[in-house]
Write an enzyme that holds these catalytic residues in place. Structure first.
Site, PDB file in Angstrom:
ATOM      1  NE  ARG A  21     -12.582 -50.351  -9.446  1.00 32.89           N
ATOM      2  CZ  ARG A  21     -12.824 -50.939  -8.207  1.00 32.89           C
ATOM      3  NH1 ARG A  21     -13.749 -50.539  -7.681  1.00 32.89           N
ATOM      4  NH2 ARG A  21     -11.916 -51.773  -8.138  1.00 32.89           N
ATOM      5  CB  SER A 188     -16.771 -53.363   4.418  1.00 30.83           C
ATOM      6  OG  SER A 188     -15.821 -53.641   3.256  1.00 30.83           O
ATOM      7  CG  HIS A 216     -17.336 -50.994   6.976  1.00 28.19           C
ATOM      8  ND1 HIS A 216     -18.019 -50.559   6.210  1.00 28.19           N
ATOM      9  CD2 HIS A 216     -15.963 -50.972   6.416  1.00 28.19           C
ATOM     10  CE1 HIS A 216     -17.688 -50.281   5.073  1.00 28.19           C
ATOM     11  NE2 HIS A 216     -16.289 -50.689   5.303  1.00 28.19           N
ATOM     12  CB  THR A 244     -15.186 -43.174   7.909  1.00 27.25           C
ATOM     13  OG1 THR A 244     -15.501 -42.231   7.066  1.00 27.25           O
ATOM     14  CG2 THR A 244     -16.378 -44.124   8.127  1.00 27.25           C
ATOM     15  CE  LYS A 247     -16.720 -46.428   3.991  1.00 24.40           C
ATOM     16  NZ  LYS A 247     -15.724 -47.320   3.907  1.00 24.40           N
ATOM     17  CB  THR A 277      -7.346 -27.529   2.338  1.00 25.82           C
ATOM     18  OG1 THR A 277      -6.179 -26.871   1.736  1.00 25.82           O
ATOM     19  CG2 THR A 277      -8.376 -26.637   3.001  1.00 25.82           C
ATOM     20  CB  THR A 362     -13.812 -55.496  -4.368  1.00 28.25           C
ATOM     21  OG1 THR A 362     -13.523 -54.520  -5.446  1.00 28.25           O
ATOM     22  CG2 THR A 362     -14.251 -55.025  -3.000  1.00 28.25           C
TER      23      THR A 362
HETATM   24  C1  PLP Z   1     -14.365 -46.872   3.307  1.00 22.44           C
HETATM   25  C2  PLP Z   1     -13.072 -47.368   4.275  1.00 22.44           C
HETATM   26  C3  PLP Z   1     -11.998 -46.692   4.504  1.00 22.44           C
HETATM   27  C4  PLP Z   1     -11.919 -45.392   4.311  1.00 22.44           C
HETATM   28  O1  PLP Z   1     -12.865 -44.279   4.666  1.00 22.44           O
HETATM   29  P1  PLP Z   1     -13.305 -43.092   4.034  1.00 22.44           P
HETATM   30  O2  PLP Z   1     -13.758 -42.188   4.930  1.00 22.44           O
HETATM   31  O3  PLP Z   1     -14.513 -43.644   2.933  1.00 22.44           O
HETATM   32  O4  PLP Z   1     -12.232 -42.677   3.151  1.00 22.44           O
HETATM   33  C5  PLP Z   1     -11.335 -47.303   5.583  1.00 22.44           C
HETATM   34  N1  PLP Z   1     -11.241 -48.347   5.960  1.00 22.44           N
HETATM   35  C6  PLP Z   1     -12.214 -49.288   5.464  1.00 22.44           C
HETATM   36  C7  PLP Z   1     -12.151 -50.516   6.118  1.00 22.44           C
HETATM   37  C8  PLP Z   1     -13.141 -48.668   4.709  1.00 22.44           C
HETATM   38  O5  PLP Z   1     -14.153 -49.663   4.345  1.00 22.44           O
END
Ligand code: PLP
Length: 406
Positions: A21, A188, A216, A244, A247, A277, A362
């Protein structure tokens, strides 16, 4: 042992496979994202980012930045501790309330990332519920897989979004066996959406607990950005909703939402929560501002849908193959790792268009792709430049044109 020789050998191996990468070094420009500056070999280049997961441009939204600036000045940089030892800032508490409300749940729990929330959430539930068996969708994200594996609970992998297979696998275990079914809403890489209602029907039939990753989807779907389950009126039938803040919400962090007792249980037993933390208060405040804004504003979601539809329409007009799907993700299919990398390099070098190639591991070999994520912050000029460049390189490389069946 010569450790460095070992490291180098392993790296050479992935280089030969084409799996090494290389990061693209950019500075995103607040106020004009998706525009950014790329740093390469002591030079800089103006680029347009077409592969960001900052799906709505909330990472530069004034409401989010103002909240972050204010709280940085009010509370300082870091949280100063774990949640248990002086690190629970009032902004974490407010954010957790905002998240519980977003998903119509009693409670929510913050983690430092979505990855950690899946790893710790699934890991804790699966390891601490006596005799628990986990049923994991075949295409679940690495963070869910790692959490399940870490739990050491027995697990079964069901065929991707295959409700009959899930039903069949659940049927192998008696009603007394505690079952945990883990899946995503929007996947995704292909951009497909799980048949959530049917999955829930089957889970309810077997008395299984459900855990959905809406990473997502949060911010993007549903009238208040609660995700696909909100859009489909299914949130109250799901045991745990995970998401999350990194995103569509444009900041960082992860969370789970569920019943007060379940969330308290994970809070009390999850090592990955307890011994880390807490997020900086300014990050929590920025995320809360982003969520609050997207609960009340549909404009970003509408503009994103329009931009996605427009890019798809233009790709179709030129016969550039992309996977049809019901989401905001446009996988432009190349089907060859070297070509995929070459096209990506060419777009960057000749047009300042940044689309990361997505290769094995991936995605499966033969399905290599460019994953486009059009957003409200891409304008007509950005779109035209992308489309013309893609058409040009498709001709130059004599790549196949025509649509692709799902
Ligand atoms: C990006 C992702 C995560 C992790 O989320 P982050 O906040 O980036 O650590 C979890 N599940 C899926 C399906 C993702 O694409």
């Amino acid at each position: 042992m010569d450790f460095d020789a070992f490291f180098k050998e392993q790296l050479d191996e992935i280089r030969e496979d084409g799996r090494y990468r290389v990061f693209t070094d950019i500075k995103r420009h607040r106020g004009s994202f998706p525009h950014a500056t790329r740093f390469v070999d002591d030079e800089t280049q103006a680029v347009t980012v077409w592969c960001s997961n900052d799906y709505l441009g909330m990472g530069q939204h004034p409401v989010v930045l103002e909240a972050m600036h204010n709280v940085l000045d009010e509370c300082g940089a870091g949280a100063g501790g774990t949640r248990n030892i002086s690190g629970t800032n009032h902004y974490h508490v407010e954010l957790e309330r905002e998240l519980a409300d977003l998903h119509g749940k009693e409670a929510a729990l913050l983690f430092t990332s979505g990855y950690v929330s899946n790893w710790a959430g699934l890991g804790t539930l699966a390891s601490k519920i006596p005799g628990c068996v986990v049923f994991s969708d075949a295409l679940n994200h690495a963070s869910m897989i790692e959490g399940i594996r870490h739990s050491r609970a027995p697990y079964k992998i069901w065929n991707h979004s295959d409700v009959d297979d899930l039903d069949c696998k659940l049927s192998d275990f008696g009603p007394d066996v505690p079952k945990l079914v883990a899946f995503e809403s929007v996947y995704s890489m292909d951009g497909d959406i799980a048949p959530i209602a049917e999955i829930l029907d089957v889970c309810e039939k077997h008395g299984a607990m459900t855990y959905i990753d809406e990473v997502h989807a949060v911010g993007l779907y549903g009238p208040r950005g609660g995700g696909v389950a909100e859009r489909e009126g299914l949130m109250d039938r799901i045991t745990v909703i995970e998401g999350t803040l990194g995103k569509a919400f444009g900041v960082m962090g992860g969370y789970i939402a569920g019943s007060a007792d379940l969330v308290d249980f994970v809070r009390s037993f999850a090592s990955g929560f307890i011994f880390s933390t807490a997020l900086p208060p300014a990050v929590a405040a920025g995320a809360a501002a982003s969520i609050r804004h997207l609960k009340n504003s549909d404009a970003e979601r509408e503009q994103q849908r329009e931009r996605v539809a427009e890019v798809r329409r233009k790709l179709d007009m030129l016969g550039i193959p992309h996977l049809p799907n019901p989401s905001h993700i446009i996988p432009v299919m190349v089907g060859d790792a070297k070509k995929c990398k070459m096209i990506s390099d060419w777009l960057m070098d000749n047009h300042g268009i940044y689309v990361q190639p997505i290769n094995y591991p991936t995605v499966p070999v033969g399905t290599e792709r460019l994953r486009l994520t059009p957003s409200p912050v891409h304008d007509d000029g950005d779109t035209d430049r992308l489309i013309h460049a893609l058409s040009d390189i498709w001709s130059q490389c004599e790549l196949a044109r025509g649509s692709i069946a799902a």
